[in-house]
Structure formats: structure tokens, C-alpha cells
Scaffold this motif. Structure first.
Motif, PDB file in Angstrom:
ATOM      1  N   VAL A 147      41.747  38.839  51.926  1.00  0.00           N
ATOM      2  CA  VAL A 147      42.922  38.160  51.388  1.00  0.00           C
ATOM      3  C   VAL A 147      44.052  39.158  51.103  1.00  0.00           C
ATOM      4  O   VAL A 147      45.215  38.898  51.370  1.00  0.00           O
ATOM      5  CB  VAL A 147      42.502  37.408  50.096  1.00  0.00           C
ATOM      6  N   LEU A 148      43.678  40.316  50.584  1.00  0.00           N
ATOM      7  CA  LEU A 148      44.689  41.319  50.231  1.00  0.00           C
ATOM      8  C   LEU A 148      45.148  42.121  51.445  1.00  0.00           C
ATOM      9  O   LEU A 148      46.265  42.640  51.466  1.00  0.00           O
ATOM     10  CB  LEU A 148      44.129  42.284  49.176  1.00  0.00           C
ATOM     11  N   PRO A 184      51.580  44.202  37.046  1.00  0.00           N
ATOM     12  CA  PRO A 184      51.902  43.047  37.887  1.00  0.00           C
ATOM     13  C   PRO A 184      52.753  43.396  39.096  1.00  0.00           C
ATOM     14  O   PRO A 184      52.687  42.720  40.111  1.00  0.00           O
ATOM     15  CB  PRO A 184      52.667  42.105  36.940  1.00  0.00           C
ATOM     16  N   ASP A 185      53.535  44.480  38.977  1.00  0.00           N
ATOM     17  CA  ASP A 185      54.403  44.854  40.104  1.00  0.00           C
ATOM     18  C   ASP A 185      53.770  45.948  40.966  1.00  0.00           C
ATOM     19  O   ASP A 185      54.431  46.532  41.813  1.00  0.00           O
ATOM     20  CB  ASP A 185      55.780  45.308  39.594  1.00  0.00           C
ATOM     21  N   ARG A 186      52.519  46.194  40.744  1.00  0.00           N
ATOM     22  CA  ARG A 186      51.805  47.206  41.536  1.00  0.00           C
ATOM     23  C   ARG A 186      51.781  46.800  43.002  1.00  0.00           C
ATOM     24  O   ARG A 186      51.390  45.677  43.327  1.00  0.00           O
ATOM     25  CB  ARG A 186      50.378  47.305  40.987  1.00  0.00           C
ATOM     26  N   PRO A 187      52.197  47.696  43.913  1.00  0.00           N
ATOM     27  CA  PRO A 187      52.142  47.350  45.342  1.00  0.00           C
ATOM     28  C   PRO A 187      50.703  47.132  45.806  1.00  0.00           C
ATOM     29  O   PRO A 187      49.831  47.953  45.549  1.00  0.00           O
ATOM     30  CB  PRO A 187      52.757  48.584  46.011  1.00  0.00           C
ATOM     31  N   VAL A 188      50.494  46.012  46.479  1.00  0.00           N
ATOM     32  CA  VAL A 188      49.147  45.625  46.898  1.00  0.00           C
ATOM     33  C   VAL A 188      48.491  46.680  47.793  1.00  0.00           C
ATOM     34  O   VAL A 188      47.304  46.981  47.645  1.00  0.00           O
ATOM     35  CB  VAL A 188      49.206  44.303  47.682  1.00  0.00           C
ATOM     36  N   ASP A 189      49.278  47.211  48.697  1.00  0.00           N
ATOM     37  CA  ASP A 189      48.691  48.124  49.684  1.00  0.00           C
ATOM     38  C   ASP A 189      48.411  49.508  49.116  1.00  0.00           C
ATOM     39  O   ASP A 189      47.985  50.408  49.820  1.00  0.00           O
ATOM     40  CB  ASP A 189      49.592  48.214  50.925  1.00  0.00           C
ATOM     41  N   GLU A 190      48.629  49.642  47.812  1.00  0.00           N
ATOM     42  CA  GLU A 190      48.435  50.925  47.168  1.00  0.00           C
ATOM     43  C   GLU A 190      47.136  50.941  46.352  1.00  0.00           C
ATOM     44  O   GLU A 190      46.759  51.951  45.778  1.00  0.00           O
ATOM     45  CB  GLU A 190      49.651  51.156  46.238  1.00  0.00           C
ATOM     46  N   SER A 192      43.395  51.206  45.252  1.00  0.00           N
ATOM     47  CA  SER A 192      42.206  51.900  45.738  1.00  0.00           C
ATOM     48  C   SER A 192      41.071  50.885  45.868  1.00  0.00           C
ATOM     49  O   SER A 192      41.135  49.777  45.340  1.00  0.00           O
ATOM     50  CB  SER A 192      41.799  52.993  44.750  1.00  0.00           C
ATOM     51  N   ASP A 193      40.015  51.298  46.545  1.00  0.00           N
ATOM     52  CA  ASP A 193      38.877  50.391  46.719  1.00  0.00           C
ATOM     53  C   ASP A 193      38.256  50.022  45.367  1.00  0.00           C
ATOM     54  O   ASP A 193      37.867  48.875  45.143  1.00  0.00           O
ATOM     55  CB  ASP A 193      37.838  51.032  47.630  1.00  0.00           C
ATOM     56  N   SER A 194      38.195  50.985  44.463  1.00  0.00           N
ATOM     57  CA  SER A 194      37.581  50.679  43.164  1.00  0.00           C
ATOM     58  C   SER A 194      38.476  49.728  42.361  1.00  0.00           C
ATOM     59  O   SER A 194      37.987  48.899  41.596  1.00  0.00           O
ATOM     60  CB  SER A 194      37.290  51.962  42.384  1.00  0.00           C
ATOM     61  N   GLU A 195      39.787  49.827  42.585  1.00  0.00           N
ATOM     62  CA  GLU A 195      40.685  48.890  41.893  1.00  0.00           C
ATOM     63  C   GLU A 195      40.546  47.479  42.453  1.00  0.00           C
ATOM     64  O   GLU A 195      40.584  46.500  41.706  1.00  0.00           O
ATOM     65  CB  GLU A 195      42.139  49.375  42.007  1.00  0.00           C
ATOM     66  N   VAL A 196      40.373  47.370  43.754  1.00  0.00           N
ATOM     67  CA  VAL A 196      40.155  46.052  44.357  1.00  0.00           C
ATOM     68  C   VAL A 196      38.868  45.442  43.825  1.00  0.00           C
ATOM     69  O   VAL A 196      38.823  44.260  43.466  1.00  0.00           O
ATOM     70  CB  VAL A 196      40.109  46.147  45.908  1.00  0.00           C
ATOM     71  N   LYS A 197      37.838  46.245  43.756  1.00  0.00           N
ATOM     72  CA  LYS A 197      36.553  45.758  43.218  1.00  0.00           C
ATOM     73  C   LYS A 197      36.701  45.299  41.769  1.00  0.00           C
ATOM     74  O   LYS A 197      36.173  44.269  41.364  1.00  0.00           O
ATOM     75  CB  LYS A 197      35.496  46.866  43.287  1.00  0.00           C
TER      76      LYS A 197
END
Length: 260
Positions: A147-148, A184-190, A192-197
Motif C-alpha cells: 500500500v505504501l 504526520p508530514d513525514r515523507p512516505v518514501d523516507e 525505514s523498514d522498522s518504521e513501517v513495521k
DNA sequence: AGTACCACCTGACGGC
DNA sequence: TGCCGTCAGGTGGTAC
């Protein structure tokens, strides 16, 4: 505001109150909410048969008639349901009244008249037609990564985009980002994998907890942002100040000290 | 693709 | 007391 946990709670409410009773009459009081269906067609689709099951995708509730049609309800920001005996006074702001043969009545109310009443032969086709993303409840890590993937821009507007992931609105996105410690304004493509988890795990926990507590903010844990969604309140975690800003055009509450 | 803005709608609330 | 502006929210549209 009816977001995923609220709509799931309404789904369970319909399951508990309104199935297996024959629909005897149906009254539409607010035709502006009807989408691609006339009053006559709604009556023809639903009157005469009982509802037998419900489903939900994102913020849409589907109520299936054993006659074959799905009644689709979207609640906007003020939509609600209440079931009561028909001898009671009709609730204020009732847009749709469904009378069952046994004397029960299900009323769909909507004070601010933002919402949808529709009919479809196939629920999945309706969801596909709306181009809704995967439902946010129970989405797996792999699907969440998908999704991201390929998106740029700020995290919050992406999570609120129903065509990316379905079910989250302003308040639950703020809550999720707060508890995951992400701006909230953090760029999605930035991310890290641990942040996505962490984001995925946090989202799953928040939705489950909210549903367990019937989406009632007053029964949410005291550390949740929703309990203090206003500027200048203290952050439950760091005692710093909750600030209000605008992200993606929406009022956004967050803690600059806890979210990075 | 992302962003920014508007419209829809009306109850609540703050300022004067 | 009461008027008036603004905000809130989800979604869909348009323009950049």
C-alpha cells in the motif's frame, strides 16, 4: 466521526438488532443522500424480504437482503443508526426509516447530511467500482508494505486516502501516527523498514482496541491522543504540548517531541 | 502522483 | 441576548 471502528460497531449493532425480520415499509426522508438509486428502486430492492447478513469495507456498511440486493450505507461525519420499537418517536434527522413486520424500526440518521445510501447487486463490485483500497482492519504487513510502496508525499494524507487504504479518517490517522511516533508530514518514501513495521503494528492494535471498546472515545485508554484532541493540552507521554497544524488541508493534532 | 482548494451541510462555539 | 463568522468532518471534483 464514523471511521472504521465506528462503522464496525454499527455493523455489529445491525447484526444484533435487525436481521431476520421482514422489511415491511421503507421511508426515505432525505433523497439527497440517495446515490444512483431512486426512492422507488430502493423500496423495490428491500421491501418484502428480511436482511440476512452484513459486511463492511472501509467506512461502508453493507446490509444484505435475502431478496438479493445490498443496501450500502456511508455515514459521513454524523451518520448513525438506531433500532427501536415503531411506537417510539422517530429520531431527529432520520434520513431513512426501515420498518420491520414485527414492529421494530431501524433509523439511519444524519444531521449534517453528508453520507450515502445506495443499492448494489454485488458488494465486492461496489467496492471495486469505488476503487477502495484494502480494508485497514486485519491488513497484513506485506499488503501494508504494498500500500505504501511507490507513493511519495506526506504520510497522513496517504493514510486518509480511501483508495490507498480504506477505513481511516482524520482522528484515527492522528492517533496512529501519534502512537507510532511518526510526524504526520513525514515523507512516505523516507520510512525505514522498522518504521513501517511499527506503523503497521500500531494501526492494528489501535483499530482492535477501539472496536473492543465500541469506538467510544471515553472508554479508550487514557494515553490515547483522542482523549485530548485539542491544541495546548499536554502530551500523555512527554508532558509536552500537543500542537495543532494543518496537514493535507486537515486539522492535525500531534506532539512534536514524540513524533519524528 | 501529489497538492491545494472548493463544495456539500449544519451544529457548535467564540467574538463582539 | 443575539448575530456572524469559522470550524469540524468525509468525499469528490477541479485545477495546477
Amino acid at each position: 466521526m464514523p471511521e472504521l471502528p465506528d462503522v464496525e460497531t454499527l455493523k455489529r449493532y445491525v447484526d444484533a438488532t435487525s436481521l431476520h425480520r421482514r422489511v415491511q415499509h421503507l421511508h426515505v426522508f432525505d433523497t439527497s443522500l440517495l446515490e444512483d438509486v431512486s426512492r422507488q428502486k430502493l423500496v423495490a430492492a428491500l421491501v418484502g424480504a428480511p436482511f440476512d447478513r452484513t459486511t463492511r469495507h472501509g467506512k461502508y456498511l453493507g446490509v444484505h437482503s435475502s431478496g438479493g440486493s445490498w443496501l450500502l450505507l456511508h455515514f459521513g461525519m454524523t451518520g448513525d443508526l438506531s433500532a427501536q420499537n415503531r411506537d417510539r418517536e422517530l429520531p431527529e434527522f432520520t434520513a431513512l426509516e426501515i420498518d420491520f413486520a414485527d414492529g421494530l424500526r431501524l433509523a439511519y440518521t444524519n444531521a449534517r447530511r453528508l453520507g450515502t445510501i445506495a443499492v448494489a447487486a454485488d458488494f465486492d463490485a461496489f467496492v471495486a467500482d469505488r476503487k477502495l483500497g484494502p480494508d485497514a482492519l486485519g491488513i497484513g504487513l506485506a499488503a501494508f508494505r504494498d500500500v505504501l510502496a511507490g507513493h511519495h508525499g506526506a504520510l497522513k494524507p496517504l493514510l486518509m486516502n480511501q483508495q490507498v487504504i480504506a477505513g481511516l479518517g482524520n482522528e484515527y490517522v492522528d492517533e496512529t501516527l501519534y502512537q507510532a511516533g511518526l510526524r504526520p508530514d513525514r515523507p512516505v518514501d523516507e520510512l525505514s523498514d522498522s518504521e513501517v513495521k511499527r506503523l503497521h503494528r500500531t494501526l492494528a492494535r489501535i483499530l482492535k482496541t477501539a472496536i473492543d471498546r465500541h469506538a467510544d472515545p471515553e472508554s479508550f485508554p487514557s494515553g490515547w491522543l483522542q482523549r485530548r484532541r485539542s491544541a495546548g493540552r499536554s502530551c500523555p507521554r512527554c508532558a509536552g504540548e500537543i500542537v495543532k497544524s494543518r496537514v493535507g488541508g486537515r486539522a492535525t493534532y500531534w506532539c512534536p517531541a514524540c513524533q519524528s
